[in-house]
Design a protein around this motif. Structure first.
Motif, short mmCIF file in Angstrom:
data_model
loop_
_atom_site.label_atom_id
_atom_site.label_comp_id
_atom_site.label_asym_id
_atom_site.label_seq_id
_atom_site.Cartn_x
_atom_site.Cartn_y
_atom_site.Cartn_z
N TYR A 149 0.83 -1.20 0.00
CA TYR A 149 0.00 0.00 0.00
C TYR A 149 0.87 1.25 0.00
CZ TYR A 149 -4.54 -2.19 0.96
OH TYR A 149 -5.71 -2.89 0.87
N GLY A 150 1.95 1.21 0.77
CA GLY A 150 2.83 2.36 0.86
C GLY A 150 3.46 2.69 -0.49
N PHE A 151 3.93 1.66 -1.17
CA PHE A 151 4.52 1.84 -2.49
C PHE A 151 3.50 2.43 -3.45
CE2 PHE A 151 5.51 -0.06 -6.70
CZ PHE A 151 6.72 0.56 -6.92
N PHE A 152 2.28 1.88 -3.40
CA PHE A 152 1.20 2.35 -4.27
C PHE A 152 0.91 3.83 -3.97
CE2 PHE A 152 -3.40 2.76 -5.19
CZ PHE A 152 -3.35 2.45 -6.54
N ALA A 153 0.87 4.19 -2.69
CA ALA A 153 0.59 5.58 -2.33
C ALA A 153 1.69 6.50 -2.82
CB ALA A 153 0.44 5.70 -0.81
N ALA A 154 2.94 6.07 -2.68
CA ALA A 154 4.05 6.95 -3.02
C ALA A 154 4.25 7.06 -4.53
CB ALA A 154 5.34 6.43 -2.37
N ILE A 155 4.04 5.95 -5.25
CA ILE A 155 4.41 5.93 -6.67
C ILE A 155 3.23 6.30 -7.57
CG2 ILE A 155 5.04 4.33 -8.52
CD1 ILE A 155 7.40 5.09 -6.94
N THR A 156 2.03 5.92 -7.17
CA THR A 156 0.89 6.14 -8.06
C THR A 156 -0.04 7.26 -7.56
OG1 THR A 156 0.98 3.82 -8.58
CG2 THR A 156 -0.98 4.99 -9.27
N VAL A 157 -0.43 7.17 -6.28
CA VAL A 157 -1.46 8.11 -5.81
C VAL A 157 -0.90 9.52 -5.62
CG1 VAL A 157 -3.17 8.54 -4.03
CG2 VAL A 157 -2.67 6.21 -4.72
N ALA A 158 0.28 9.63 -5.00
CA ALA A 158 0.82 10.96 -4.71
C ALA A 158 1.07 11.77 -5.98
CB ALA A 158 2.09 10.84 -3.86
N PRO A 159 1.74 11.20 -7.01
CA PRO A 159 1.91 11.98 -8.24
C PRO A 159 0.58 12.36 -8.87
CG PRO A 159 3.35 10.06 -8.27
CD PRO A 159 2.44 9.91 -7.09
N PHE A 160 -0.40 11.45 -8.77
CA PHE A 160 -1.72 11.73 -9.32
C PHE A 160 -2.34 12.94 -8.63
CE2 PHE A 160 -6.35 10.94 -9.17
CZ PHE A 160 -6.62 11.01 -10.53
N ILE A 161 -2.21 12.97 -7.29
CA ILE A 161 -2.77 14.09 -6.53
C ILE A 161 -2.06 15.39 -6.90
CG2 ILE A 161 -2.90 15.07 -4.21
CD1 ILE A 161 -3.59 12.26 -3.24
N VAL A 162 -0.74 15.31 -7.06
CA VAL A 162 0.01 16.52 -7.42
C VAL A 162 -0.48 17.04 -8.77
CG1 VAL A 162 2.28 17.38 -8.05
CG2 VAL A 162 2.03 15.90 -6.08
N ARG A 163 -0.71 16.13 -9.72
CA ARG A 163 -1.17 16.54 -11.05
C ARG A 163 -2.57 17.16 -10.97
NH1 ARG A 163 -1.22 11.78 -14.41
NH2 ARG A 163 0.27 10.96 -12.91
#
Lengths: 388, 416
Positions: B236-250
């Motif tokens: 979950y942590g990897f998913f949050a850092a690699i996929t969700v966080a950049p998505f939120i930034v965009r």
């Protein structure tokens, strides 16, 4: 009269609409959870599947005198820029293991550089145009190829992404889980048997019961602090080893095994116990010969689920130092080791783009093992489920 | 000789003695029985009794010796200790042999030992809790001797700085500040975001599964949620850092906001998803336990299904639902990997979830993974944070247990 009738039927319509809305909203919530699961798996497969392939280069390897100390000398310097730096160590090692190689030359497939690998998979890389042209030409000649990545499944960690594998983490996991099960399973089952079959209902046993439920809900990182303070600092168990990791995880898994074993014991009907008592068995004989065998499938299911939980746990292991860099495959319970989730964590901290792929690949392996474990628990439950 | 070699020899000699005890004991019991006297127990039970009489005192002696050595330092040499236990084993064997008589209850004697062993295993859970308490409180106390408790609870700056140099003899460690308020603020912020995701989704899916779903959908949805619960947190942590966080930034960029890559929103949302199965499965159990007569009464009065759920079922199940949410909250507070990988390292007292924030568990991991001396203030601060975390989650768990018990007593359900 008809006026109020209309009003009521209007109200009724809106009330039914509202009712239907709740149904669709709640259906949407479930769909949202499903959608997340889909997105998650698609994302992991998308990122992780390339890790199962690795670029190889077909080069002339010259096992010269010089190459036995510096592997770089075995390969044409022009091609060397696309070959993994790992040959520096790997070729001398091969020559030492097989002295007959000296003086021969051989056309063989060797690991390509990590950047080349990423370039072939279409990712952004730090190569200049000249290098890219070399690779394109080699691809055209069929000298560079993406093949199934055996390195990933047979080697330990490495700072070079093309040489990094998950095998040492797998071995570490296996050994840690052996320790965990060897401690948690007997103690868990014994505790459950005591509480369910023997314990008098007094303050002490009530305290034990409340305590077990509480232990199940304590944050896992606190077990890491316990392992560090008690096992490492007080008992002097060596750091970073499967032994201390397994002991820490065992304490965490214990409540899961106890709770599921108690449920399994409780589901064995009283009549079985009465019958056994009736033929003159003592309480222990009733438990050992009748209740425990009947409860065994349930106990196994609970233990497998507990094991799967322990296998995915990382936080307490970080505290007891199991995030070490382990290039060799661990062979002893008192040697430094790492486990799969910790390996995933270590790789996720590497800045290199190629390691993102490794991380996701490691996650796929981990998820495959966990899903297999959980599925086997479900099957076990289905197969031995019994209605009394 | 090496200690572990000695230990190996000790174990094998004890094993041989045990084996001998079994066969000698059994043959004596068989002989007594063959001579015509009726005995209280079977020969095998006498045999096991002799084994227990041989091994148990020996193991106890060496365990007590090892424990004393551990507590007061290595003062008893290993060799005489192990030799003494072997002598005790031989004495035990002969005593055991002597007790094989027709009027001796071997079965009762063994079973007493077994019950004591089982009871001993049961106390390990208490020892674990005690261990957690003692180790954490002990280290936390030595931290509070260096830094005041009041500053720790109310301080708004967390800056361990170079306090680790003090224990290495360089610098005096002053200037390090351990005010935990920003850490707890970050923790509660991320927990709040997680609860905003998990409670509605979890509760509504439980309502759908309990009240609307046809059995087929239920049969698919339950295992699906179990898969969600089985995903390791590091993933979950990897998913949050690699996929969700950049998505939120965009997304934040497109609406003209500035978001950090280590924003609090990404770990919060992913943590919420992680908690959905806890809330949905417990809520589902509770909703199923609400007696059907209540639904029937409500429907008979002309309520629609939706009104029945909203005004009858959910209020009736409320204690269970609250209990589930509290349990989920305690998970979120103690969750480590997601925040370690996706939240920031910098303590930040802010109400903007798009900013970088850090949590208690992140600081614990940070303090424990550096190359610090064990008794430096920063390392010890991890135990102080752990202590507070323990207290908070423990009270949440206790309240949750009380709520669910209230619900259970009200409707007399057994399986919750």
């Amino acid at each position: 009269m008809s006026d109020s009738f209309d009003k009521i039927s209007q109200q009724l319509k809106s009330r039914h609409r509202k009712s239907a809305r709740l149904k669709y909203i709640s259906m949407g919530a479930l769909a949202l959870a499903a959608a997340f699961l889909l997105v998650f798996f698609a994302d992991m497969l998308n990122k992780g599947l390339p890790a199962f392939q690795q670029a190889l280069v077909n080069v002339e390897v010259n096992y010269s005198e010089e190459a036995s100390t510096n592997g770089r000398a075995a390969i044409d310097p022009e091609i060397m820029s696309v070959v993994s730096r790992s040959v520096v160590r790997v070729i001398p090692l091969e020559m030492r293991n097989n002295p007959d190689l000296l003086g021969t030359t051989e056309k063989r497939w060797v690991l390509a550089d990590g950047e080349v690998d990423q370039y072939l998979k279409g990712n952004r890389v730090r190569l200049d145009d000249e290098q890219k042209a070399t690779i394109d030409q080699l691809v055209e000649e069929g000298q560079v190829d993406l093949r199934f990545n055996t390195t990933f499944f047979s080697r330990g960690d490495s700072k070079m992404p093309e040489l990094a594998g998950i095998m040492s983490a797998v071995m570490g996991t296996v050994m840690t889980m052996i320790v965990t099960l060897a401690i948690a399973f007997p103690i868990g089952v014994m505790t459950a048997v005591y509480l369910e079959e023997f314990a008098p209902d007094n303050r002490l046993t009530q305290l034990i019961e409340i305590n077990i439920n509480n232990l199940a809900a304590i944050p896992s990182i606190l077990f890491g602090l316990l392992g560090l303070a008690i096992f490492i600092n007080f008992f002097g168990v060596p750091r970073s080893t499967p032994l201390v990791g397994g002991m820490t995880l065992a304490l965490m898994t214990l409540p899961v095994i106890i709770i599921s074993t108690r449920t399994a014991l409780r589901s064995v009907p009283e009549s079985i116990r009465h019958a056994a008592f009736g033929v003159g068995c003592s309480r222990w004989q009733v438990v050992k010969d009748h209740v425990l065998p009947l409860a065994m499938p349930g106990i196994m299911t609970g233990s497998i689920i507990g094991l799967a939980q322990a296998m995915g746990e990382t936080a307490p292991l970080i505290i007891v130092g199991m995030v070490a860099f382990i290039p060799d495959i661990t062979a002893s319970f008192t040697e430094a080791a790492t486990v799969m989730p910790a390996q995933v964590f270590t790789w996720s901290g590497e800045p290199d783009r190629a390691f993102v792929e490794k991380t996701a690949g490691g996650i796929l392996v981990l998820l495959a093992v966990l899903i297999a474990l959980n599925a086997s628990a479900v099957l076990l439950r289905k197969k031995f489920e019994r209605r009394w | 000789m090496q200690t572990n070699q000695l230990f190996l020899i000790f174990c094998s000699v004890l094993l041989l003695l045990g084996l001998a005890a079994f066969f000698v004991g059994r043959s004596k019991a068989t002989r007594v029985r063959a001579s015509g006297t009726s005995m209280y127990a079977q020969p095998d039970q006498y045999a096991w009794f002799t084994v227990v009489a041989t091994a148990l005192p020996a193991v106890l002696v060496s365990a007590v010796g090892a424990f004393i050595m551990l507590v007061i330092g290595s003062e008893i040499p290993t060799f005489p200790l192990l030799l003494a236990s072997l002598v005790v084993a031989v004495v035990g064997l002969s005593v055991g042999m002597m007790l094989i008589r027709s009027n001796f209850h071997a079965r009762k004697a063994i079973e007493r030992v077994i019950v004591w062993t089982l009871g001993g295993a049961a106390t390990i859970s208490i020892l674990t809790t005690l261990g957690i308490l003692v180790s954490i409180i002990g280290e936390a106390l030595s931290f509070f001797q260096m830094h005041s408790f009041w500053d720790f609870i109310t301080g708004t700056t967390w800056a361990p700085g170079n306090s680790f140099l003090a224990s290495a003899g360089r610098g005096d460690g002053t200037g390090a500040e351990f005010g935990s308020v920003p850490l707890f603020a970050g923790t509660f912020m991320i927990t709040a975001i997680a609860m905003c995701v998990a409670v509605p989704v979890g509760l509504l899916s439980a309502i759908y599964m309990g009240e609307y779903a046809p059995p087929k959908v239920r049969g698919v949805a339950k295992p699906m949620l179990e898969i969600l619960a089985g995903i390791p947190t590091v993933v979950y942590g990897f998913f949050a850092a690699i996929t969700v966080a950049p998505f939120i930034v965009r997304v934040a960029e497109t609406v003209g906001l500035d978001a950090s890559f280590n924003n609090a929103l990404a770990p919060g949302i992913v943590m919420g998803i992680m908690i959905i199965p806890f809330i949905s499965s417990l809520s589902d159990d509770v909703i199923n336990a609400v007696p059907d007569s209540m639904r029937q009464g409500s429907l008979a009065l002309g309520m629609t299904k939706g009104e029945t759920i909203r005004d009858v079922v959910v209020p009736a199940a409320l204690p269970g639902i609250i209990s589930a949410s509290l349990l989920g909250m305690s998970r979120a507070l103690g969750e480590t990997m997601i925040v370690v990988m996706a939240a920031g390292m910098r303590p930040n007292l802010s109400a903007n979830p798009l900013e970088e924030m850090t949590t208690v568990t992140v600081r614990i991991v940070a303090a424990m993974t550096g190359d610090l001396e064990f008794d430096s203030a920063e390392t010890l601060s991890a135990f102080a944070l752990g202590l507070v975390l323990f207290a908070v989650t423990l009270s949440l768990n206790l309240v949750s247990v009380i709520m669910i018990r209230r619900f259970r007593d009200k409707y007399r359900v057994n399986n919750l």
